[in-house]
Design an enzyme around this catalytic site. Structure first.
Site, PDB file in Angstrom:
ATOM      1  N   ASP A 338     -23.004 -14.455  10.481  1.00 53.21           N
ATOM      2  CA  ASP A 338     -24.053 -13.782  10.023  1.00 53.21           C
ATOM      3  C   ASP A 338     -23.629 -12.438   9.200  1.00 53.21           C
ATOM      4  O   ASP A 338     -22.389 -12.373   8.936  1.00 53.21           O
ATOM      5  CB  ASP A 338     -24.914 -13.477  11.210  1.00 53.21           C
ATOM      6  CG  ASP A 338     -23.976 -12.366  12.177  1.00 53.21           C
ATOM      7  OD1 ASP A 338     -22.955 -12.251  12.012  1.00 53.21           O
ATOM      8  OD2 ASP A 338     -24.870 -11.795  13.143  1.00 53.21           O
ATOM      9  N   ASP A 604     -28.460 -17.035  16.881  1.00 53.50           N
ATOM     10  CA  ASP A 604     -27.254 -17.552  16.563  1.00 53.50           C
ATOM     11  C   ASP A 604     -26.668 -18.569  17.482  1.00 53.50           C
ATOM     12  O   ASP A 604     -25.865 -19.385  17.109  1.00 53.50           O
ATOM     13  CB  ASP A 604     -26.146 -16.435  16.449  1.00 53.50           C
ATOM     14  CG  ASP A 604     -26.196 -15.869  15.125  1.00 53.50           C
ATOM     15  OD1 ASP A 604     -26.720 -16.171  14.020  1.00 53.50           O
ATOM     16  OD2 ASP A 604     -26.259 -14.384  15.305  1.00 53.50           O
ATOM     17  N   ASN A 668      15.769 -43.849  19.247  1.00 53.97           N
ATOM     18  CA  ASN A 668      16.563 -44.145  20.398  1.00 53.97           C
ATOM     19  C   ASN A 668      16.099 -45.605  21.144  1.00 53.97           C
ATOM     20  O   ASN A 668      17.277 -46.335  21.299  1.00 53.97           O
ATOM     21  CB  ASN A 668      16.553 -43.223  21.543  1.00 53.97           C
ATOM     22  CG  ASN A 668      17.488 -42.079  21.105  1.00 53.97           C
ATOM     23  OD1 ASN A 668      18.613 -42.103  20.090  1.00 53.97           O
ATOM     24  ND2 ASN A 668      17.130 -40.878  21.737  1.00 53.97           N
ATOM     25  N   ASP A 697      15.005 -33.019  27.502  1.00 53.14           N
ATOM     26  CA  ASP A 697      13.620 -32.200  27.772  1.00 53.14           C
ATOM     27  C   ASP A 697      14.001 -30.761  28.091  1.00 53.14           C
ATOM     28  O   ASP A 697      13.290 -29.898  27.793  1.00 53.14           O
ATOM     29  CB  ASP A 697      13.022 -33.027  28.892  1.00 53.14           C
ATOM     30  CG  ASP A 697      12.468 -34.065  28.425  1.00 53.14           C
ATOM     31  OD1 ASP A 697      12.106 -34.108  27.306  1.00 53.14           O
ATOM     32  OD2 ASP A 697      12.242 -35.218  29.207  1.00 53.14           O
TER      33      ASP A 697
END
Length: 853
Positions: A338, A604, A668, A697
């Site tokens: 707005d 809105d 892999n 990891d």
């Protein structure tokens, strides 16, 4: 009110609709003065918090164990179960440890983030005006109880099911419950008929509906789950709505699971049937391969990244109500906003008060002052500007009545008594006032408003508007006879008095921030209910590229297909209704955009809900805050830019793990499949595969704190699973090529035994997987043009160092490793270096063809 809780059936509606106010008070044990604090506290314990769907407080144990339901974690637990069944306790321990670490750290990060969100949410809690102990005060909606007296005015969310006991021109939007966008009028009069449907009851207002205009007092008759809204919310609560980010994560997860199942079945078939090997050993090896393909750290990486992003944004005065909205914030490529208070200072000052030919007129100021002073609805910034401009003495005017503002009329009127007669003074949008005027006043004389004169009068107003002023017209009408009640029907045959003109200048930083958003690849569009003249003036001062202004009147006549084409080029839309704002958002979606909407008003709410990411501010209307995903504690575009950057940084780091994990694991596993065909033994023992994956990891936990290239942050990047698939299929096999090279060197140069082969490939695989993140993490030349965070460098070196030392330890011997010769480490170094250089070259060619996401 004591005793059992009332039934949640609809019978209560009809219990109260036909009763007089006094009887209702008696039944509810209340009065016009409201409840006492002690009684309210008792009822809160009896009926519970006023929450449509009571948020059950889940125990920490429940939250922790629910993390194990993630598909990736379930895969690991199944594999661990098979390992235990087959007597492989070490393998089972490693797999279980990987699952527990992923779940544990993910739970910790999410729990910490939820606590932070709870704390921040207290800053944006929605309140209602309630009379307690004879005085009105603001309390949290969750603390409202049956018998409370509620004050309602324009912009409020109805906080519970109420029986109206007094009201003035009350119009309610019930679209939340009925889907009807047209506001309905409510009254305080008793209703005798009980044949109406629930939502047609004229003296009942329902939780979740909104006050469009007017004022009212209501007594609470149902709260929480017993409300009509609560019943609907309870049904909806069982269906979780996925965001685009959550869908992307789910799609990627199942992509990896499908690939894993196919490759595992192939590898198991090769060893169990084609080579006629040990079925148990083949199964264990296949399960280990499955672990290798499982991106089990994904839940942790996602949670850490999102919570880190939310906390970082909170430090910049941006509160994230929904964590997954962070990605949409960063992916946003169109920001609709707005005008007032976003592009402008939201500090309206009264600059001019003039007659119909723009000459200063003190009487026009006085009329406007009376109108603003006596209105009891939601005083907007224009009313405050009138009252703050100059203090006038108006004691000689006694208020008789008022006709509140609403979005349909775009005006409001007060009726005052002066010199023994009643005068209606109206103030509102000039085009609406003109429709209701038949005369105008100039220099103390009254003239007929003929069509030719009307055009001249409108040109005066347009001149003020084109100069950047917000203009309201002032008109009046005298009544010779008193009336008991005044309505909108009395706003006819008015006399145009003049204009008041306001100025809301652009923010000093607005132009700069709009330019910075454009540099981030965000298209900027203005969606306002204001007129096109004021809007155009402000936009031109901000150097916005205005390619024509589309008005709500024109949009109303368009088909969706026509609007879809026009929003591609139009950047400014004026005189929009709430539904038209929503239509524009949907049209942008149809064109493939990720749309953000910044708004703080009642009108809105629909756009905020329709947008991919709804953004509001702490001082916004209740319904705007409820509809938003993100709350800005400071309504500043500079804060928005920071939020977009943080969203893109967060998503960028998540994608690093996804691209790296998918491509490396895929490569892999291709190597595993090929090796299974050509080797007379297993290419790596199951326990060694698990250890390799576990160490690799652990090296990735530093990704959430990694730096992101500034160039990467300059472009919006939505989820693109097809891109990830291409990246996995093209980059993954590069590692397979070097794996087969390693196989050849080990077999033909080093004449490797089975144990040395396992050791040699284990180290090559660990080093290449761990270090390749430094290539994949950037689209540029790593370390030279883009430097990783020190923590990511540390974890990479630390994990590789551990891996290199394992063959020289008693643990290594137990795991089936042997000490490689010195020459192997020279070859290992060369393979890793050449591999990383090759990945860099392939990556650059991939980026040239497919771009960098």
């Amino acid at each position: 009110m004591r005793g059992k809780r009332r039934s949640s059936s609809q019978s209560w509606d009809f219990d109260y609709i036909g009763l007089p106010v006094e009887t209702i008070f008696e039944k509810l044990g209340t009065s016009f003065s409201g409840l006492s604090d002690e009684e309210a506290d008792n009822r809160l314990h009896q009926y519970g918090p006023n929450e449509p769907v009571r948020k059950r407080k889940r125990t920490i144990l429940f939250q922790f164990f629910s993390k194990f339901l993630n598909p990736l974690v379930v895969v690991l637990l199944i594999i661990a179960g098979f390992s235990i069944f087959l007597g492989e306790k070490i393998s089972a321990t490693i797999v279980s440890l990987m699952a527990i670490i992923s779940v544990g750290l993910s739970f910790y990060q999410e729990y910490k983030a939820s606590k932070e969100t709870e704390r921040l949410s207290e800053m944006v809690s929605v309140t209602a005006t309630v009379r307690r102990n004879g005085r009105f005060r603001e309390i949290k909606i969750s603390e409202i109880v049956p018998g409370d007296i509620i004050n309602l005015s324009a912009g409020d969310i109805v906080p519970a099911d109420l029986r109206i006991i007094s009201c003035k021109d009350l119009f309610i939007n019930q679209s939340t419950l009925t889907g009807e966008s047209v506001p309905v009028e409510k009254t305080s009069d008793p209703i005798l008929s009980k044949n109406n449907s629930v939502f047609e009851l004229a003296n009942i207002v329902f939780m979740g509906s909104t006050v469009v205009s007017g004022t009212a007092l209501g007594v609470v008759i149902n709260t929480g789950g017993s409300t009509q809204f609560g019943k609907v919310a309870y049904k909806l609560a069982t269906t979780a709505v996925e965001s685009g980010f959550e869908k992307g994560i789910k799609n990627f997860t199942w992509l990896m699971i499908r690939v894993m199942i196919v490759l595992v079945l192939i590898i198991f078939s090769i060893h169990a049937f084609f080579k006629k090997g040990d079925i148990i050993q083949a199964l264990l090896f296949s399960l280990s391969v499955a672990v290798g393909l499982t991106p089990e750290m994904l839940p942790l990486i996602v949670t850490i990244n999102l919570s880190k992003g939310a906390i970082a944004m909170s430090r910049k005065k941006v509160i994230v109500k929904r964590l997954s909205a962070i990605q949409n914030f960063g992916a946003m490529d169109v920001l609709c906003t707005d005008k007032t208070g976003t592009l402008t200072l939201d500090e309206i000052v009264l600059e001019k008060y003039c007659d119909v030919v723009r000459n200063e007129d003190e009487e026009v100021l006085e009329f406007a002052y009376i109108n603003s002073y006596y209105q009891t609805g939601l005083k907007n910034i224009l009313d405050r500007a009138v009252l703050e401009h100059k203090e006038l003495t108006i004691k000689q005017y006694r208020k008789v009545d008022e006709i509140p503002f609403d979005f349909t009329r775009k005006m409001m009127s007060v009726i005052v008594e002066i010199n023994g007669k009643n005068r209606l003074i109206a103030k509102g949008a000039p085009e609406e006032i003109f429709k209701r005027c038949t005369k105008y006043e100039l220099d103390g004389e009254i003239f007929e408003m003929e069509p030719l004169i009307l055009a001249d009068l409108e040109s005066e107003y347009h001149q003020l508007s084109s100069d950047g002023f917000r203009v309201l017209a002032v008109a009046y009408k005298d009544f010779e006879k008193e009336k008991e009640r005044y309505t909108v029907e009395d706003e006819k045959n008015l006399i145009l008095k003049g204009y008041i003109a306001f100025l809301d200048p652009p923010k000093p930083t607005a132009r700069k921030t709009i330019e910075s958003l454009k540099k981030l690849g965000i298209d900027f569009k203005v969606l306002t209910g204001d007129n096109e003249l004021v809007t155009g003036k402000i936009c031109s001062e901000l150097a916005l590229d205005v390619k024509g202004i589309l008005t709500g009147e024109v949009i109303e006549k368009m088909s969706d297909a026509q609007l879809k084409e026009l929003v591609k080029t139009m950047s400014v839309f004026a005189r929009l209704s709430p539904l038209q704002k929503e239509r524009i958002i949907h049209a942008l979606h149809e064109n493939g955009h990720i749309v953000g909407y910044l708004g703080d008003g009642i009108n809105d709410a629909l756009a905020l809900k329709a947008a991919d990411v709804g953004i509001s501010v702490n001082n916004a209307a209740d319904i705007a805050k409820e509809s938003a995903d993100i709350i800005l504690l400071k309504k500043s575009l500079l804060v928005l830019r920071d939020g977009v950057i943080e969203g893109r940084r967060t998503f960028g780091n998540i994608l690093k793990y996804i691209k790296m994990g998918s491509s490396s694991n895929f490569g892999n596993m291709l190597s595993m499949t090929g090796a299974s065909l050509i080797l007379p033994f297993l290419p790596m023992l199951p326990i060694q595969i698990l250890l390799n994956n576990f160490l690799y990891d652990l090296s990735q936990v530093a990704i959430p704190v990694d730096d992101v290239d500034s160039e990467y942050l300059m472009k919006a990047r939505p989820w693109n699973v097809d891109y990830i698939k291409k990246f996995m299929v093209i980059i993954g096999p590069v590692s397979s090529v070097f794996d087969f090279l390693t196989f050849g060197l080990l077999l033909f140069i080093f004449k490797a035994t089975e144990q040395l082969f396992h050791t040699g490939w284990f180290l090559v695989s660990l080093c290449t997987q761990t270090f390749v993140i430094h290539i994949i993490r950037t689209g540029k030349i790593p370390f030279i043009e883009s430097k990783p965070s020190p923590f990511l460098v540390f974890t990479s070196i630390y994990i590789v160092t551990i891996g290199l030392f394992i063959p020289f330890t008693p643990l290594g011997k137990h795991l089936g490793f042997v000490q490689p010769p010195f020459g192997y480490f020279v070859v290992l170094f060369l393979i890793v270096v050449v591999y990383l250089l090759t990945v860099q070259i392939v990556k650059q060619r991939f980026i040239k063809k497919f771009g960098y996401e």
